[in-house]
Design an enzyme around this catalytic site. Structure first.
Site, PDB file in Angstrom:
ATOM      1  N   LYS A 198       0.851  -1.183   0.000  1.00 54.42           N
ATOM      2  CA  LYS A 198       0.000   0.000   0.000  1.00 54.42           C
ATOM      3  C   LYS A 198       0.891   1.239   0.000  1.00 54.42           C
ATOM      4  O   LYS A 198       1.754   1.389   0.858  1.00 54.42           O
ATOM      5  CB  LYS A 198      -0.894   0.032   1.244  1.00 54.42           C
ATOM      6  N   HIS A 199       0.681   2.111  -0.968  1.00 52.29           N
ATOM      7  CA  HIS A 199       1.408   3.379  -1.053  1.00 52.29           C
ATOM      8  C   HIS A 199       2.924   3.175  -0.985  1.00 52.29           C
ATOM      9  O   HIS A 199       3.633   3.817  -0.223  1.00 52.29           O
ATOM     10  CB  HIS A 199       0.914   4.345   0.017  1.00 52.29           C
TER      11      HIS A 199
ATOM     12  N   HIS B 236      13.875   5.110  -1.052  1.00 56.55           N
ATOM     13  CA  HIS B 236      13.041   6.301  -1.284  1.00 56.55           C
ATOM     14  C   HIS B 236      12.665   6.368  -2.769  1.00 56.55           C
ATOM     15  O   HIS B 236      13.372   5.856  -3.617  1.00 56.55           O
ATOM     16  CB  HIS B 236      13.787   7.576  -0.911  1.00 56.55           C
TER      17      HIS B 236
ATOM     18  N   ASN C  54      12.400   6.191   7.134  1.00 56.99           N
ATOM     19  CA  ASN C  54      12.986   5.199   8.015  1.00 56.99           C
ATOM     20  C   ASN C  54      12.023   4.033   8.204  1.00 56.99           C
ATOM     21  O   ASN C  54      10.813   4.217   8.192  1.00 56.99           O
ATOM     22  CB  ASN C  54      13.298   5.802   9.381  1.00 56.99           C
TER      23      ASN C  54
END
Length: 393
Positions: free
Chosen positions: A66-67, A393, A232
């Site tokens: 999810k996301h 990221h 993180n």
């Protein structure tokens, strides 16, 4: 096919949108539905995770995304009767296949966050797995192949619009990757770090240096999961699956607390008092999940007050008290904990200990490593410094 036009980007106003290859053909095919921008971000990150899990453990693997972060990840170990019940798969007459078990574990780890997920499977989607997918709220699935029976089931899901992607399992991307931010192109080498036993457990600074085979397996699962989790991040794992993932937090301790609270929720769902809640017939899965989540929290009155509990239960359940919660959580042991970077202070270990953590793998390199080691030694925790940071990221 070299490119695929999408409905829009992250948001409806972000047009045009597409995925494409600068060289060669796309290593995937859409078998059903019309996946969007975020769907593909989830699918491709999730696929990398499950492929690496299977390569590392030898077991079929599944992930629920999810996301652009996993809500759950697991390998296909057999399920106990308790896990079958809390994952809502106890109605199958025959044992689940390894890939179906992996999916049930990945979806069941955090059912609240898995709602509306995108699923990745490391091996062929069989009929059992398709039947489990069919009854959950999900945006789509990516796998290297599908049996004809499974594909037929999935093509009927969500009135025929369920997203089904087939990916070439032999595809290997270029060693250099690019992304754009604000019109500026970033370039870096892909994160090809291999998380293996030798690399992970060579540096063990704690007094307890013993890692069981199961602990090593679970730490590898945790670290591979973190490799594809927005940083993180911290991951608690047990019995072949992630049980709590804290993603995208600015503070390491908040990662540890968030993931720990999810691990506690996973364990509390197995408490007999929770498993035997007197739910009314016909309660939707999502409503049941939400009700359980509230019931075991400090907000339990939101589902137990008069005029509300009657919507969910045949009779008003007794409160799960703080003492009962604390005593049950204390029974959870042999939990593994991975971190995508070093723990800066011993407070992370203190929090992890409360959720039954006995084994830790983290990068090391903090100026307060001595404090972290001392805190581990206080509780007899075995901790390895991996010397591998896993930011994503």
């Amino acid at each position: 096919m070299k490119e695929l036009t999408l409905k829009y980007g992250c948001n409806p106003n972000q047009k045009p949108s597409k995925i494409f290859m600068e060289e060669g053909q796309l290593p995937l095919e859409v078998l059903n539905g019309h996946p969007g921008y975020i769907n593909f971000l989830d699918a491709l990150n999730a696929w990398q995770l499950v492929k690496e899990l299977q390569d590392a453990t030898g077991w079929p693997a599944a992930a629920s995304f999810k996301h652009v972060s996993p809500a759950g990840a697991a390998i296909g170990l057999p399920l106990t009767d308790t896990l079958k019940k809390i994952y809502f798969v106890d109605d199958f007459d025959e044992p689940l296949s390894p890939i179906a078990s992996a999916y049930a574990r990945a979806r069941g780890a955090d059912r609240m966050c898995s709602y509306g997920d995108f699923v990745a499977l490391s091996t062929t989607c069989d009929l059992q797995t398709a039947l489990l997918l069919k009854r959950e709220v999900s945006d789509g699935v990516i796998a290297p192949s599908y049996t004809p029976e499974a594909l037929a089931v999935l093509r009927e899901k969500r009135k025929g619009t369920y997203n089904v992607i087939q990916i070439d399992p032999t595809y290997v991307p270029a060693p250099i990757e690019h992304k754009q931010v604000f019109g500026i192109t970033f370039e870096q080498g892909r994160n090809e770090v291999h998380l293996t036993d030798d690399a992970l457990f060579a540096d063990v600074p704690t007094r307890n240096k013993t890692f069981t085979p199961e602990a090593k397996r679970d730490l590898i699962i945790a670290l591979i999961t973190l490799k594809y989790t927005q940083s993180n991040s911290v991951c608690y794992a047990k019995d072949g699956q992630a049980i709590g993932i804290g993603a995208g937090q600015q503070s390491r301790i908040h990662c540890t607390r968030l993931a720990g609270s999810k691990a506690d929720t996973w364990w509390l769902r197995q408490c007999p008092k929770v498993m035997n809640l007197p739910f009314k017939e016909g309660i939707r899965r999502a409503d049941r999940d939400n009700t359980i989540d509230v019931y075991i929290s400090d907000d339990h009155d939101d589902v137990l007050r008069d005029g509300v509990w009657q919507q969910f239960f045949t009779e008003k359940p007794a409160i799960l008290t703080h003492e009962e919660r604390r005593n049950w959580i204390a029974q959870n042991t042999n939990v593994a904990l991975g971190s995508d970077a070093f723990f800066p202070f011993g407070d992370n270990i203190e929090r992890a200990h409360k959720s039954g953590v006995q084994y830790i793998a983290q990068a090391g390199g903090s100026i307060r490593d001595d404090n972290v080691i001392e805190t581990c030694d206080k509780y007899g925790i075995a901790m390895a410094f991996t010397h591998a940071r896993l930011f994503h990221h």
